[in-house]
Design an enzyme around this catalytic site. Structure first.
Site, PDB file in Angstrom:
ATOM      1  N   ARG A   1       0.819  -1.218   0.000  1.00  0.00           N
ATOM      2  CA  ARG A   1       0.000   0.000   0.000  1.00  0.00           C
ATOM      3  C   ARG A   1       0.847   1.261   0.000  1.00  0.00           C
ATOM      4  NH1 ARG A   1      -3.986  -3.213   3.617  1.00  0.00           N
ATOM      5  NH2 ARG A   1      -4.922  -4.364   1.920  1.00  0.00           N
TER       6      ARG A   1
ATOM      7  N   GLY B   1      -1.330 -11.591   8.850  1.00  0.00           N
ATOM      8  CA  GLY B   1      -1.160 -13.028   9.027  1.00  0.00           C
ATOM      9  C   GLY B   1      -2.050 -13.657  10.087  1.00  0.00           C
TER      10      GLY B   1
ATOM     11  N   GLU C   1      -4.938 -14.806   9.903  1.00  0.00           N
ATOM     12  CA  GLU C   1      -5.643 -15.982   9.407  1.00  0.00           C
ATOM     13  C   GLU C   1      -4.732 -17.197   9.343  1.00  0.00           C
ATOM     14  OE1 GLU C   1      -6.768 -12.857   8.437  1.00  0.00           O
ATOM     15  OE2 GLU C   1      -8.393 -13.506   9.751  1.00  0.00           O
TER      16      GLU C   1
ATOM     17  N   TRP D   1      -1.548  -4.874  10.436  1.00  0.00           N
ATOM     18  CA  TRP D   1      -1.298  -4.852   8.992  1.00  0.00           C
ATOM     19  C   TRP D   1      -1.607  -3.542   8.303  1.00  0.00           C
ATOM     20  CZ3 TRP D   1      -5.980  -4.240   6.513  1.00  0.00           C
ATOM     21  CH2 TRP D   1      -7.121  -4.607   7.231  1.00  0.00           C
TER      22      TRP D   1
ATOM     23  N   ASP E   1     -14.337 -11.285  12.310  1.00  0.00           N
ATOM     24  CA  ASP E   1     -13.247 -10.778  11.465  1.00  0.00           C
ATOM     25  C   ASP E   1     -13.268  -9.256  11.324  1.00  0.00           C
ATOM     26  OD1 ASP E   1     -10.894 -11.236  10.056  1.00  0.00           O
ATOM     27  OD2 ASP E   1     -11.904 -11.168   8.123  1.00  0.00           O
TER      28      ASP E   1
ATOM     29  N   ASP F   1     -11.366  -6.657  12.191  1.00  0.00           N
ATOM     30  CA  ASP F   1     -10.099  -6.090  12.650  1.00  0.00           C
ATOM     31  C   ASP F   1     -10.304  -4.634  13.056  1.00  0.00           C
ATOM     32  OD1 ASP F   1      -7.726  -7.969  11.236  1.00  0.00           O
ATOM     33  OD2 ASP F   1      -9.652  -7.981  10.217  1.00  0.00           O
TER      34      ASP F   1
ATOM     35  N   ARG G   1     -14.279  -1.120  11.699  1.00  0.00           N
ATOM     36  CA  ARG G   1     -14.903  -2.140  10.868  1.00  0.00           C
ATOM     37  C   ARG G   1     -16.174  -2.698  11.519  1.00  0.00           C
ATOM     38  NH1 ARG G   1     -10.800  -6.415   8.053  1.00  0.00           N
ATOM     39  NH2 ARG G   1     -12.290  -8.037   7.524  1.00  0.00           N
TER      40      ARG G   1
ATOM     41  N   TRP H   1     -13.664   0.380  -1.869  1.00  0.00           N
ATOM     42  CA  TRP H   1     -12.435   0.125  -1.127  1.00  0.00           C
ATOM     43  C   TRP H   1     -11.456   1.249  -1.421  1.00  0.00           C
ATOM     44  CZ3 TRP H   1     -12.234  -4.426   1.769  1.00  0.00           C
ATOM     45  CH2 TRP H   1     -13.333  -5.257   1.581  1.00  0.00           C
TER      46      TRP H   1
END
Lengths: 539, 274
Positions: free
Chosen positions: A132, A192, A194, A242, A303, A305, A330, A470
């Site tokens: 990014r 990471g 997951e 992340w 999920d 985050d 989120r 996004w």
């Protein structure tokens, strides 16, 4: 022949710009707001406000914006999410997965390019190999690579100054987020969760690449917070870092969000709040010690985050000037915290959510019953797994006092699985976790650019998008908010009313946060789509 | 950030896959042995979760891709293997050339575990008579077979390799039923192209047609005469879906049951140019 001479002249101009010494000392970044001609950090300034004082492009003339140049990588790329740094006539972009390219900002021509030698098989579970963006400090640009290295490159030539492994990619650690460069230090997080890795945030000496400290984001047995994991403390995992963090140079505090605990969806083996996952951490960058934390979603299993970029701003609340950190999470709540203490001030939903009745006086969610993933057909919960917002950055305009966030309006069926997550080692097709989701059909989802009053989260206006996007937002002193759609519209809205003022169809989904800068007295706006990096300016 | 990756990885993958398919020689013969009997549903479940659930849902009831319950029964195992290995050209359904026949059979066994009763149906009619009916019923005004015909409806060149007799008959009797309404933007299913929309312009002018393209500012409709209308959304008075509608007329009363069987038999012979 003529053409060639022109290009040569352009190159020389670029080279001249370059020889104006690529040097971005720490103090320059601290004062980024005073040089809106540049874009010096991922979030525009250390406060991650993504606000520019440039006003040449404004409500009256934005409709005339047109393409100045387009850069396309030699080989087509996928998942282009790069946000450039612009300094001293050079634009530093990333090309997926982990290439850094310097462009002449005047012409879009390439000055140099550097790519790491990546292992044949990159482990990327729950993320895809992209970058990014880079960070700049002094004469050096820094990138975190798909195989979890941190690399320092000479800003003028691309020569490698140092290259250090941050963590083991074979275990599932991978880097997509940009580093944060502060005084003499480079901070970097990884993804990471997951793959069930243990979350970490590292600081490296900007000159030598020596690691200065490491902060583990999830405690193991015996460490503070381990009691929030039950028996899971022996193997606590997740809480990865992340996305990018923010920095307050006066308080000397770094603010960084953490991701979900592992495994997702199935929480059988991790009873408790699972600190410090889904939290915002305030860290002393000199020691790497946590000063405070605020956990948004204790014991998370959807999920969601909390890695969204925290935005730092000063504002008056109830007659008192306050130093704030705000974050659109989120989990669909917008939070206002005191950034000295981490104390909760207020929080409200900014998108449809069905999992919490609200937040208590300390900002802890009051859960609705029956909103957890279940075996079989699953449970319908809003927001969906992609959250009310994901990694794309919001913006804040000190002029309007509004916080602009690209919002996802959608739900999903959350299904609890029986599979256990294993560390690393999954095949390239392996998508693991303790279950899965079934997203609501496309027509039942939409996106919106929403303007929230920054101190209260109250919605002032929205501009509806066909599908959840996004793309981050960019606010400018020209009274504009720029953003993009998943269908490929790059557009400008009136920052006060949300009225659409300009739309340019880029021909492919947009996935990067737009930026702006100035060159030769002209303001530029910049966005990517598909395979193209595109600079816009007035005629 | 689980699953995002899966969604996007597939998205990227299927684009490539679609492109590759254009130039690849049309489907090789699917394996005969890929019957549900030989598949292992437990393995199939895990393969399905890894490869298919991001679009079809973990329980195969649909999402970005259609509901697959009863699909092997109605299409037949061979057709499903064919779809898995070669994808569906021009749609978001990617090809999984790296899945073995055994793995495809496992997935089918998993899908069949949801509904053991439905069947693909059998070919009963006479394909020669069916071909004549196809030509006399005006089908080719709207459909293309091997480059010949119109483009209002989907191409039928390989329809016999992708659908079973029962599902084809359903389409002829009740077009527009069960058209997926999901998915817009780049990676959406092509099926959504056939969803009908009704747009009313500021001056009251009405345009009805299939949505062939759409973004946050523009929608493009294709009307029954094949004409395209690009409409600026902020300027529309209203815009609504018309679920259940189709530009295709029902052939329920136009064809006798025997003729229907013949037509289906003909469509089932369309397996693509070799």
């Amino acid at each position: 022949m003529r053409m060639r001479q022109w290009i040569l002249a352009a190159l020389l101009a670029g080279a001249c710009a370059g020889s104006r010494a690529q040097d971005v000392p720490y103090q320059r970044i601290v004062r980024a707001d005073r040089e809106p001609q540049s874009w010096l950090t991922y979030g525009g300034n250390y406060q991650s406000q993504r606000f520019s004082r440039l006003a040449q492009v404004n409500r009256g003339n934005v409709a005339q914006l047109r393409v100045a140049w387009i850069y396309q990588p030699v080989r087509p790329v996928a998942n282009l999410e790069s946000v450039p740094i612009v300094a001293d006539g050079v634009m530093y972009i990333t090309e997926p997965p982990s290439t850094v390219t310097a462009l002449d900002v005047r012409t879009g021509l390439r000055l140099w390019s550097w790519s790491p030698v990546l292992p044949k098989h990159i482990v990327s579970i729950g993320l895809y190999a992209t970058s990014r963006g880079v960070a700049i400090l002094g004469h050096t640009v820094y990138i975190g690579t798909a195989d979890a290295h941190l690399v320092a490159l000479d800003a003028k030539t691309g020569a490698v100054r140092w290259n250090v492994p941050v963590a083991d990619n074979k275990m599932g650690y991978a880097i997509t987020g940009p580093p944060l460069a502060i005084n003499g230090k480079i901070l970097i997080g990884t993804g990471g969760s997951e793959a069930a890795v243990r979350g970490l945030l590292d600081a490296y000496d900007a000159k030598t690449g020596r690691r200065l400290w490491r902060l583990w984001t999830v405690p193991r047995v015996g460490e503070s917070g381990a009691d929030t994991w039950g028996p899971g403390a022996a193997q606590s995992a997740g809480g990865t870092t992340w996305n990018n963090g923010s920095y307050d140079p006066e308080l000397n505090l770094v603010y960084w969000g953490t991701g979900n605990p592992a495994p997702d969806f199935n929480d059988d083996d991790r009873p408790g709040d699972n600190l410090y996952t889904c939290s915002l951490l305030a860290i002393d960058p000199d020691t790497g010690k946590m000063k405070w934390y605020f956990q948004f979603s204790p014991h998370e299993n959807h999920d969601w985050d909390s890695a969204e970029p925290p935005v730092l701003l000063d504002a008056v609340i109830a007659g008192k000037p306050r130093k704030l950190v705000v974050l659109a999470n989120r989990n669909a709540f917008y939070y206002v915290l005191d950034r000295l203490t981490g104390k909760f001030i207020t929080g409200v939903p900014f998108a449809r959510e069905t999992w919490a009745k609200g937040l208590d006086a300390n900002g802890r969610p009051i859960l609705e019953p029956n909103q957890q993933p279940t075996l079989g057909a699953g449970t319908l919960v809003y927001p969906s797994i992609t959250g009310a917002v994901d990694w794309s950055s919001p913006s804040y305009s000190p002029i309007t006092g509004l916080f602009y966030v690209s919002t996802h309006e959608t739900g999903a069926y959350y299904i609890k699985g029986t599979g256990k997550i294993e560390q690393g080692g999954q095949g390239p097709r392996g998508i693991v976790g303790g279950g899965g989701i079934r997203a609501l059909a496309g027509e039942q989802s939409y996106g919106a650019i929403r303007a929230l009053e920054a101190t209260t989260g109250k919605r002032k206006w929205q501009f509806r998008l066909l599908s959840p996007a996004w793309v981050g937002t960019l606010a400018t002193a020209g009274g504009l908010v720029f953003s993009g759609s998943d269908e490929g519209n790059f557009f400008a809205l009136d920052a006060e009313t949300g009225k659409p003022l300009w739309n340019f169809y880029m021909g492919h989904e947009i996935r990067s946060n737009p930026i702006t800068y100035e060159l030769d007295g002209k303001q530029y706006v910049f966005e990517t789509a598909g395979n193209a990096y595109v600079a816009f300016t007035l005629p | 950030m689980a699953f995002l990756a899966s969604v996007f990885a597939f998205a990227a993958g299927h684009k490539g896959a679609a492109a590759a398919q254009q130039s690849a020689p049309a489907a090789s013969a699917p394996s005969k042995s890929a019957g549900a009997a030989s598949g292992d549903p437990a393995r199939g479940k895990s393969l399905f979760e890894q490869n298919c659930s991001s679009c079809h849902g973990v329980d195969a009831t649909g999402g970005e891709g259609p509901d697959l319950h009863g699909v092997p029964a109605s299409l037949g195992d061979e057709a499903v293997v064919n779809i898995i290995k070669h994808g569906i050209r021009g749609t978001a359904m990617p090809m999984f050339f790296d899945l073995s026949d055994k793995e495809a059979a496992d997935i089918i066994a998993f899908l069949r575990s949801f509904d053991a009763s439905a069947t693909a149906g059998t070919v009963k009619g006479d394909p020669k008579a069916g071909k004549a009916l196809y030509e006399s019923s005006g089908c080719s005004a709207c459909h293309m077979i091997e480059g010949q015909g119109g483009s209002v409806g989907p191409e039928l060149t390989r329809i016999g390799a992708m659908r079973g007799p029962t599902s084809l008959e359903d389409r002829l009797i009740d077009p527009g039923a069960n058209l997926p309404q999901n998915g817009t933007g780049f990676y959406s299913s092509k099926w959504t192209e056939y969803l009908m929309f009704r747009a009313v312009e500021k001056n009251g002018h009405v345009i009805e047609g299939m949505r062939v393209g759409e973004d946050s500012f523009v929608i493009v409709l294709k009307d029954g005469s094949g004409k395209f209308h690009a409409l600026w959304r902020p300027d529309l008075r209203s815009l609504a879906q018309e679920p259940g509608k189709s530009l295709m007329p029902s052939f329920k009363s136009a064809l006798s049951p025997a003729q229907m069987d013949d037509l289906v038999a003909y469509l089932m012979t369309l397996k693509g140019a070799q």
